[in-house]
Design an enzyme around this catalytic site. Structure first.
Site, PDB file in Angstrom:
ATOM      1  N   HIS A 145      49.297 -25.250  27.865  1.00 17.82           N
ATOM      2  CA  HIS A 145      48.290 -24.709  28.788  1.00 17.82           C
ATOM      3  C   HIS A 145      48.924 -23.720  29.733  1.00 17.82           C
ATOM      4  CE1 HIS A 145      49.906 -28.449  30.529  1.00 17.82           C
ATOM      5  NE2 HIS A 145      49.736 -27.907  31.717  1.00 17.82           N
ATOM      6  N   ILE A 196      41.290 -29.683  37.859  1.00 18.26           N
ATOM      7  CA  ILE A 196      40.681 -30.726  38.682  1.00 18.26           C
ATOM      8  C   ILE A 196      41.379 -30.876  40.041  1.00 18.26           C
ATOM      9  CG2 ILE A 196      42.026 -32.778  37.968  1.00 18.26           C
ATOM     10  CD1 ILE A 196      39.334 -34.140  37.365  1.00 18.26           C
ATOM     11  N   GLN A 214      55.792 -30.527  33.361  1.00 18.53           N
ATOM     12  CA  GLN A 214      54.611 -30.619  32.486  1.00 18.53           C
ATOM     13  C   GLN A 214      54.115 -32.057  32.426  1.00 18.53           C
ATOM     14  OE1 GLN A 214      55.282 -29.326  28.431  1.00 18.53           O
ATOM     15  NE2 GLN A 214      53.106 -29.343  27.932  1.00 18.53           N
ATOM     16  N   HIS A 219      48.335 -22.124  33.476  1.00 20.00           N
ATOM     17  CA  HIS A 219      47.632 -22.161  34.753  1.00 20.00           C
ATOM     18  C   HIS A 219      47.350 -20.709  35.136  1.00 20.00           C
ATOM     19  CE1 HIS A 219      48.790 -26.421  35.796  1.00 20.00           C
ATOM     20  NE2 HIS A 219      49.758 -26.143  34.935  1.00 20.00           N
TER      21      HIS A 219
HETATM   22  P1  AMP Z   1      50.895 -29.610  34.016  1.00 17.52           P
HETATM   23  O1  AMP Z   1      51.495 -30.368  35.162  1.00 17.52           O
HETATM   24  O2  AMP Z   1      51.412 -28.220  33.882  1.00 17.52           O
HETATM   25  O3  AMP Z   1      50.968 -30.404  32.723  1.00 17.52           O
HETATM   26  O4  AMP Z   1      49.373 -29.405  34.382  1.00 17.52           O
HETATM   27  C1  AMP Z   1      48.364 -30.295  34.053  1.00 17.52           C
HETATM   28  C2  AMP Z   1      47.181 -29.915  34.900  1.00 17.52           C
HETATM   29  O5  AMP Z   1      46.031 -30.534  34.349  1.00 17.52           O
HETATM   30  C3  AMP Z   1      47.273 -30.361  36.360  1.00 17.52           C
HETATM   31  O6  AMP Z   1      47.216 -29.209  37.211  1.00 17.52           O
HETATM   32  C4  AMP Z   1      46.066 -31.278  36.542  1.00 17.52           C
HETATM   33  O7  AMP Z   1      45.454 -31.141  37.805  1.00 17.52           O
HETATM   34  C5  AMP Z   1      45.161 -30.815  35.413  1.00 17.52           C
HETATM   35  N1  AMP Z   1      44.218 -31.799  34.929  1.00 17.52           N
HETATM   36  C6  AMP Z   1      44.468 -33.074  34.548  1.00 17.52           C
HETATM   37  N2  AMP Z   1      43.348 -33.676  34.126  1.00 17.52           N
HETATM   38  C7  AMP Z   1      42.358 -32.753  34.224  1.00 17.52           C
HETATM   39  C8  AMP Z   1      40.945 -32.766  33.947  1.00 17.52           C
HETATM   40  N3  AMP Z   1      40.327 -33.840  33.467  1.00 17.52           N
HETATM   41  N4  AMP Z   1      40.244 -31.640  34.196  1.00 17.52           N
HETATM   42  C9  AMP Z   1      40.845 -30.538  34.681  1.00 17.52           C
HETATM   43  N5  AMP Z   1      42.167 -30.461  34.949  1.00 17.52           N
HETATM   44  C10 AMP Z   1      42.903 -31.559  34.742  1.00 17.52           C
END
Ligand code: AMP
Length: 110
Positions: free
Chosen positions: A95, A29, A89, A97
């Site tokens: 997850h 997002i 995180q 990226h």
């Molecule tokens: P992390 O910081 O590695 O935990 O990454 C979490 C990621 O999830 C971030 O890059 C956010 O932009 C992404 N994110 C959070 N909520 C959503 C959502 N509803 N749809 C898509 N991506 C999301």
């Protein structure tokens, strides 16, 4: 329940790229590159530390499929999994990226 669990259950919408019985890939997002996709397992695994070799092997194959699906398998891409507090995180559900679509910089990772 984490936001990714809600996405898996369909309670929160996502822009889906690819899905199979075990994994889901959707666009981040808040993209940090022209193409920024997240690949997640449908099972509840908190982070890379908690993922076993079988899961990591399967998600690796899935990530390769995703890269092919969006056409960055040949141009190249980057995979990142943030782990814990210092790793940055935010969502406690494993997850990866998948970043691509441009020549990525390798500075300012702090
Ligand atoms: P992390 O910081 O590695 O935990 O990454 C979490 C990621 O999830 C971030 O890059 C956010 O932009 C992404 N994110 C959070 N909520 C959503 C959502 N509803 N749809 C898509 N991506 C999301």
């Amino acid at each position: 329940m984490t936001i990714f669990e809600k996405i898996i259950k369909g309670e929160i919408p996502c822009k889906k790229v690819l899905e199979n019985d075990e994994f889901l890939a959707f666009y981040d997002i808040n993209p940090k590159a022209p193409i920024h996709i997240l690949a997640i397992p449908k099972t509840n695994v908190k982070d890379f530390n908690e993922a076993n070799a079988t899961l990591l092997g399967k998600i690796s194959d899935f990530i390769k499929e995703v890269a092919k699906e969006v056409g960055i398998n040949k141009s190249g891409y980057r995979i990142i999994s943030n782990i814990g507090k210092d790793g940055g995180q935010e969502v406690p559900h494993l997850h990866f990226h998948i970043l691509g679509g441009a020549k990525l910089k390798w500075e300012n990772l702090e």
